[in-house]
Scaffold this motif. Structure first.
Motif, PDB file in Angstrom:
ATOM      1  N   ILE A  88     -43.970  60.605 -73.687  1.00  0.00           N
ATOM      2  CA  ILE A  88     -42.772  60.138 -72.996  1.00  0.00           C
ATOM      3  C   ILE A  88     -43.189  59.174 -71.886  1.00  0.00           C
ATOM      4  N   GLY A  89     -42.451  58.084 -71.759  1.00  0.00           N
ATOM      5  CA  GLY A  89     -42.776  57.096 -70.739  1.00  0.00           C
ATOM      6  C   GLY A  89     -41.570  56.696 -69.914  1.00  0.00           C
ATOM      7  N   ALA A  90     -41.836  56.037 -68.793  1.00  0.00           N
ATOM      8  CA  ALA A  90     -40.777  55.472 -67.960  1.00  0.00           C
ATOM      9  C   ALA A  90     -40.299  54.188 -68.640  1.00  0.00           C
ATOM     10  N   GLY A  91     -39.497  54.364 -69.663  1.00  0.00           N
ATOM     11  CA  GLY A  91     -39.141  53.278 -70.571  1.00  0.00           C
ATOM     12  C   GLY A  91     -40.248  53.125 -71.602  1.00  0.00           C
ATOM     13  N   SER A  92     -39.926  52.598 -72.765  1.00  0.00           N
ATOM     14  CA  SER A  92     -40.978  52.373 -73.765  1.00  0.00           C
ATOM     15  C   SER A  92     -41.949  51.292 -73.287  1.00  0.00           C
ATOM     16  N   ASP A  93     -41.530  50.486 -72.301  1.00  0.00           N
ATOM     17  CA  ASP A  93     -42.428  49.483 -71.703  1.00  0.00           C
ATOM     18  C   ASP A  93     -43.715  50.127 -71.195  1.00  0.00           C
ATOM     19  N   GLN A  94     -43.580  51.279 -70.553  1.00  0.00           N
ATOM     20  CA  GLN A  94     -44.763  51.933 -69.997  1.00  0.00           C
ATOM     21  C   GLN A  94     -45.731  52.347 -71.103  1.00  0.00           C
ATOM     22  N   ILE A  95     -45.194  52.750 -72.242  1.00  0.00           N
ATOM     23  CA  ILE A  95     -46.060  53.156 -73.353  1.00  0.00           C
ATOM     24  C   ILE A  95     -46.751  51.932 -73.955  1.00  0.00           C
ATOM     25  N   ILE A  96     -46.074  50.794 -73.953  1.00  0.00           N
ATOM     26  CA  ILE A  96     -46.717  49.542 -74.374  1.00  0.00           C
ATOM     27  C   ILE A  96     -47.945  49.281 -73.511  1.00  0.00           C
ATOM     28  N   GLU A  97     -47.783  49.456 -72.213  1.00  0.00           N
ATOM     29  CA  GLU A  97     -48.907  49.237 -71.293  1.00  0.00           C
ATOM     30  C   GLU A  97     -50.034  50.231 -71.558  1.00  0.00           C
ATOM     31  N   PHE A  98     -49.677  51.502 -71.810  1.00  0.00           N
ATOM     32  CA  PHE A  98     -50.695  52.499 -72.154  1.00  0.00           C
ATOM     33  C   PHE A  98     -51.489  52.054 -73.378  1.00  0.00           C
ATOM     34  N   CYS A  99     -50.781  51.597 -74.408  1.00  0.00           N
ATOM     35  CA  CYS A  99     -51.419  51.199 -75.671  1.00  0.00           C
ATOM     36  C   CYS A  99     -52.439  50.082 -75.436  1.00  0.00           C
ATOM     37  N   ILE A 100     -52.047  49.097 -74.651  1.00  0.00           N
ATOM     38  CA  ILE A 100     -52.928  47.947 -74.407  1.00  0.00           C
ATOM     39  C   ILE A 100     -54.161  48.371 -73.618  1.00  0.00           C
ATOM     40  N   HIS A 101     -53.974  49.182 -72.599  1.00  0.00           N
ATOM     41  CA  HIS A 101     -55.120  49.631 -71.804  1.00  0.00           C
ATOM     42  C   HIS A 101     -56.033  50.565 -72.595  1.00  0.00           C
ATOM     43  N   LEU A 251     -53.930  57.996 -69.757  1.00  0.00           N
ATOM     44  CA  LEU A 251     -53.475  56.920 -68.870  1.00  0.00           C
ATOM     45  C   LEU A 251     -52.138  57.230 -68.209  1.00  0.00           C
ATOM     46  N   ARG A 252     -51.477  58.268 -68.664  1.00  0.00           N
ATOM     47  CA  ARG A 252     -50.152  58.593 -68.127  1.00  0.00           C
ATOM     48  C   ARG A 252     -50.272  59.206 -66.738  1.00  0.00           C
ATOM     49  N   PRO A 253     -49.624  58.608 -65.741  1.00  0.00           N
ATOM     50  CA  PRO A 253     -49.669  59.194 -64.399  1.00  0.00           C
ATOM     51  C   PRO A 253     -48.858  60.487 -64.351  1.00  0.00           C
ATOM     52  N   PRO A 254     -49.157  61.385 -63.441  1.00  0.00           N
ATOM     53  CA  PRO A 254     -48.376  62.628 -63.351  1.00  0.00           C
ATOM     54  C   PRO A 254     -46.934  62.350 -62.957  1.00  0.00           C
ATOM     55  N   PHE A 255     -46.036  63.141 -63.527  1.00  0.00           N
ATOM     56  CA  PHE A 255     -44.611  63.049 -63.188  1.00  0.00           C
ATOM     57  C   PHE A 255     -44.085  61.619 -63.346  1.00  0.00           C
TER      58      PHE A 255
END
Length: 366
Positions: A88-101, A251-255
């Motif tokens: 789960i991400g803060a918008g799917s945008d955040q998961i895009i960033e996770f994927c790239i990193h 890569l997911r930050p807490p909360f």
């Protein structure tokens, strides 16, 4: 002060103008403004979502459940995948960033369509990766395969349907393409508008469970910002094999998602009746935009989303966007994409009528 030199090649993402800006700049009353710029659900969120938020708002002093158990369990049942295959991400945008990193670095190449969601390029350039784009505006998998064979990218983005143009690949096309991709290449299927595509044409429908089981190097992204009407809550999800989810979770930050956002998404997913009502409004109103385009001689790509893009010839996109803005109708000017085009969210019948009336007025005064 100096900054990361990678930022030199990045243009700031231009979001749709907020209602508050129009109130401030033009003195128009808030209830007289129509926002057709950011592809939000014109029917809003489910009433059950609003009730849940009011009921639980007193708990916002507590951190959210960082396991996100309830929402993952609900998504697991809805898509018939395991909870350990969901992030789960803060918008799917955040998961895009996770994927790239997680997958790329400054020596990597990342492949995407020429005109697609701008954040793919922004996040890619932020880590210094080389962005490879196809030549044609819409998704053409022959071009994608040629680029893939030439450049061997670490990541491929497929926006299905595509924002900001509205084109959508068939599932069968995507599957044939994926069969030719190396298993070490991460393919991101961005399904932010999949609910609309499925409602219009079953051939466009991507089943996340089938996708990841058939192609373990893929991740499916979904969001609650569009059909579910939770754009202001910023919550999305990714579905992939456990090995991918484990990597992204590092890569997911807490909360990273708020308590109220989690509750809202949970209730929104339950209320499929509201979703069907929203999809029906979109299906009923889209033909009016297509007819208007034909009457005015405007080019457009048949859309499988909740928006339509008009390609302009004798009209300047900035002129028409500003004309409408000054009269309380916010649309998206696509000049930042290098296009003389405008993107309009499909609104309610009343909202759309105002758009058509003002567009006619603009044309008549020229």
């Amino acid at each position: 002060m100096t900054f990361n030199t990678a930022l030199d090649s990045i243009s700031t993402y231009e979001a749709g103008k907020p209602i508050e800006l129009v109130v401030r700049e033009f003195g128009i009353k808030e209830n007289e403004i129509i926002k057709l710029a950011s592809n939000e659900n014109p029917l809003g969120a489910s009433p059950k979502v609003l009730q849940s938020i009011v009921k639980n708002v007193s708990n916002i002093y507590l951190y959210p459940d960082d396991s996100m158990f309830a929402l993952k369990e609900s998504l697991s049942q809805y898509f018939k995948v395991h909870t350990n295959e969901i992030i789960i991400g803060a918008g799917s945008d955040q998961i895009i960033e996770f994927c790239i990193h997680a997958k790329a670095n400054k020596n990597s190449k990342i492949l995407m369509a020429k005109t697609t969601f701008a954040m793919y390029e922004i996040y890619s350039k932020a880590i210094g990766a080389r962005v490879i784009k196809t030549q044609g505006e819409i998704h053409n998998l022959t071009e994608f395969l040629e680029c893939y064979n030439t450049h061997n990218p670490s990541i491929i983005f497929l926006c299905v349907p595509n924002n900001p143009l509205g084109d959508c690949l068939d599932k069968s096309e995507i599957y044939e393409f994926l069969k030719q991709i190396n298993e070490d290449t991460l393919v991101i299927i961005d399904g932010a508008y999949q609910e609309y595509a499925k409602a219009k044409d079953s051939a466009k429908s991507i089943d996340p469970q089938e996708l990841i089981n058939s192609f373990p190097n893929t991740i499916y992204l979904g969001t609650f910002s569009k059909a579910y009407g939770l754009g202001g809550m910023r919550i999305g999800y990714g579905i992939a094999k456990e090995s991918i989810i484990k990597a992204l979770s590092k890569l997911r930050p807490p909360f990273n998602v708020t308590t109220l956002s989690l509750l809202a998404a949970l209730e929104a997913l339950k209320d499929q009746e509201h979703i069907q009502k929203s999809l029906q409004n979109n299906l009923e109103q889209m033909p009016y935009f297509e007819s208007f385009a034909k009457e005015q001689g405007l080019d457009y790509i048949p859309s499988y989303t909740n928006f339509i893009t008009y390609f302009l010839k004798e009209i300047d996109s900035t002129q028409i966007a500003n004309f409408l803005l000054q009269r309380g109708v916010i649309i998206r000017n696509l000049s930042s994409y290098g296009l003389n085009a405008i993107r309009i969210t499909i609104g309610t019948k009343e909202q759309n009528k105002k758009f058509f009336t003002l567009f006619h007025h603009f044309l008549n005064q020229k």
